[in-house]
Scaffold this active site. Structure first.
Site, mmCIF file in Angstrom:
data_model
loop_
_atom_site.group_PDB
_atom_site.id
_atom_site.type_symbol
_atom_site.label_atom_id
_atom_site.label_comp_id
_atom_site.label_asym_id
_atom_site.label_seq_id
_atom_site.Cartn_x
_atom_site.Cartn_y
_atom_site.Cartn_z
ATOM 1 N N HIS A 133 0.735 -1.276 0.094
ATOM 2 C CA HIS A 133 -0.097 -0.089 -0.024
ATOM 3 C C HIS A 133 0.908 1.178 -0.047
ATOM 4 O O HIS A 133 2.148 1.204 -0.008
ATOM 5 C CB HIS A 133 -0.927 -0.186 1.080
ATOM 6 C CG HIS A 133 -0.383 0.072 2.665
ATOM 7 N ND1 HIS A 133 0.375 -0.878 3.085
ATOM 8 C CD2 HIS A 133 -0.654 1.074 3.430
ATOM 9 C CE1 HIS A 133 0.703 -0.576 4.462
ATOM 10 N NE2 HIS A 133 0.384 0.791 4.512
ATOM 11 N N HIS A 167 1.410 4.082 1.824
ATOM 12 C CA HIS A 167 2.054 4.746 2.866
ATOM 13 C C HIS A 167 3.535 4.839 2.688
ATOM 14 O O HIS A 167 4.336 3.831 2.554
ATOM 15 C CB HIS A 167 1.636 4.217 4.349
ATOM 16 C CG HIS A 167 0.278 4.245 4.756
ATOM 17 N ND1 HIS A 167 -0.504 3.745 5.574
ATOM 18 C CD2 HIS A 167 -0.668 5.503 4.150
ATOM 19 C CE1 HIS A 167 -1.885 3.907 5.543
ATOM 20 N NE2 HIS A 167 -1.870 5.224 4.902
ATOM 21 N N HIS A 225 6.353 2.229 3.767
ATOM 22 C CA HIS A 225 6.230 0.941 3.077
ATOM 23 C C HIS A 225 6.709 1.308 1.780
ATOM 24 O O HIS A 225 7.202 -0.022 0.938
ATOM 25 C CB HIS A 225 4.761 0.440 2.812
ATOM 26 C CG HIS A 225 4.082 0.471 4.174
ATOM 27 N ND1 HIS A 225 4.074 -1.191 4.752
ATOM 28 C CD2 HIS A 225 3.564 0.798 5.381
ATOM 29 C CE1 HIS A 225 3.406 -1.100 6.077
ATOM 30 N NE2 HIS A 225 3.348 -0.097 6.248
ATOM 31 N N HIS A 267 -7.464 -0.472 5.534
ATOM 32 C CA HIS A 267 -6.384 0.206 6.160
ATOM 33 C C HIS A 267 -6.246 1.440 5.020
ATOM 34 O O HIS A 267 -6.137 2.685 5.457
ATOM 35 C CB HIS A 267 -5.200 -0.621 6.403
ATOM 36 C CG HIS A 267 -3.913 0.258 6.816
ATOM 37 N ND1 HIS A 267 -3.883 0.721 8.126
ATOM 38 C CD2 HIS A 267 -2.673 0.586 6.080
ATOM 39 C CE1 HIS A 267 -2.739 1.606 7.976
ATOM 40 N NE2 HIS A 267 -2.038 1.424 7.011
ATOM 41 N N ASP A 285 -0.110 -3.556 6.456
ATOM 42 C CA ASP A 285 -0.829 -3.238 7.527
ATOM 43 C C ASP A 285 -2.239 -3.523 7.617
ATOM 44 O O ASP A 285 -3.371 -2.854 7.970
ATOM 45 C CB ASP A 285 -0.817 -1.605 7.372
ATOM 46 C CG ASP A 285 0.569 -1.175 7.998
ATOM 47 O OD1 ASP A 285 1.593 -1.913 8.257
ATOM 48 O OD2 ASP A 285 0.850 -0.026 7.645
HETATM 49 FE FE FE Z 1 2.652 0.940 8.138
HETATM 50 ZN ZN ZN Z 2 0.141 1.462 6.688
#
Ligand code: FE
Ligand code: ZN
Length: 261
Positions: free
Chosen positions: A55, A57, A60, A113, A135
């Site tokens: 994902h 973020h 990551h 998430h 996550d």
């Molecule tokens: Fe994270």
């Molecule tokens: Zn995350």
């Protein structure tokens, strides 16, 4: 065939960057930074074959551009998220073929998430199945609902909960002890949960990761996979201050409770 090794590299404040490798080739999942990965590849004499993202973020994806530049490895990631770099846009039903690594990874959509979060599942040579879930599913927890609804997250976790019990759960944060502290409030009568608490505490005292977990242990101890258990539902209703009608109501209340714990 040389057995695969699955290594969580501690990164940033509490992230793990997972590296799956054999004697010569590696795959990295969610590199929030590049230096720790480059050092490991160099120390082990590995060439990087693929960079997988779950994902968008920053913790990551932060190292993805630098790792691609230093290794040439292609980047795989969720089709519907804005990523700093991505060569292969993935969604549920897609497969990541890693022939030099003798591995195919199935992709699942696991929104909740983030809206486009994906997970990767496969069976490396000489290893139990592995799940890279970012996550979404944590040890004794789940990700916060930044871009999704409880209903979406419950469905996403349901997909992962249905994987074989011996599947290694490779999540992206060391949140286990604090998750377990909360889980014990939810389900104080769960003996397996008490054992897990003790085991996780011992590992952390030694500075060791509590991961990977496995699906069987999560099913036995993770409140977010146990919303149908009467004891879990009763605790959630007590905190809510009113009766909760459905598994989804219980799940949503658990997420709310954990947010404020
Ligand atoms: Fe994270
Ligand atoms: Zn995350």
């Amino acid at each position: 065939m040389v057995n695969s090794r699955l290594v969580p590299l501690p990164a940033l404040s509490d992230n793990y960057i997972w590296v799956l490798h054999n004697a010569s080739t590696a795959v990295v999942i969610d590199p929030g930074e590049s230096a720790v990965v480059e050092q490991y590849l160099e120390d082990q004499g590995l060439s990087l074959q693929a960079i997988l993202l779950t994902h968008h973020h920053a913790d990551h994806v932060g190292g993805a551009v630098a790792l691609h530049q230093s290794s040439g490895a292609p980047v795989y990631g969720p089709a519907t998220e804005r990523l700093p770099i991505c060569h292969h846009l993935l969604s549920e039903g897609d497969t990541v073929q890693l022939p030099d690594f003798d591995l195919a990874l199935d992709v699942f959509d696991v929104p909740g998430h983030t809206a486009g979060h994906i997970a990767y599942y496969g069976r490396p040579a000489g290893s139990p199945p592995v799940l890279f879930c970012g996550d979404t599913l944590f040890a004794a927890g789940c990700g916060r609902l930044f871009e999704g609804t409880p209903k979406q997250m419950l469905a996403s976790l349901g997909k992962l909960a249905g994987l074989p019990a011996d599947t290694l759960v490779c999540c992206a944060h060391e949140y286990t002890v604090s998750n377990l502290r909360w889980a014990l409030q939810v389900e104080p009568g769960n003996e397996v949960l008490h054992q897990r608490w003790e085991a996780a505490g011992r590992l952390r005292e030694q500075g060791l990761p509590t991961l990977p977990s496995n699906i069987g242990l999560e099913l036995a101890t993770n409140p977010f996979l146990r919303a149908r258990e009467p004891a879990v539902a009763e605790s959630a209703a007590r905190v809510a201050g009113h009766a909760l009608e459905s598994e989804l109501d219980v799940f949503a209340q658990l997420r709310e409770w954990k947010n404020n714990f």
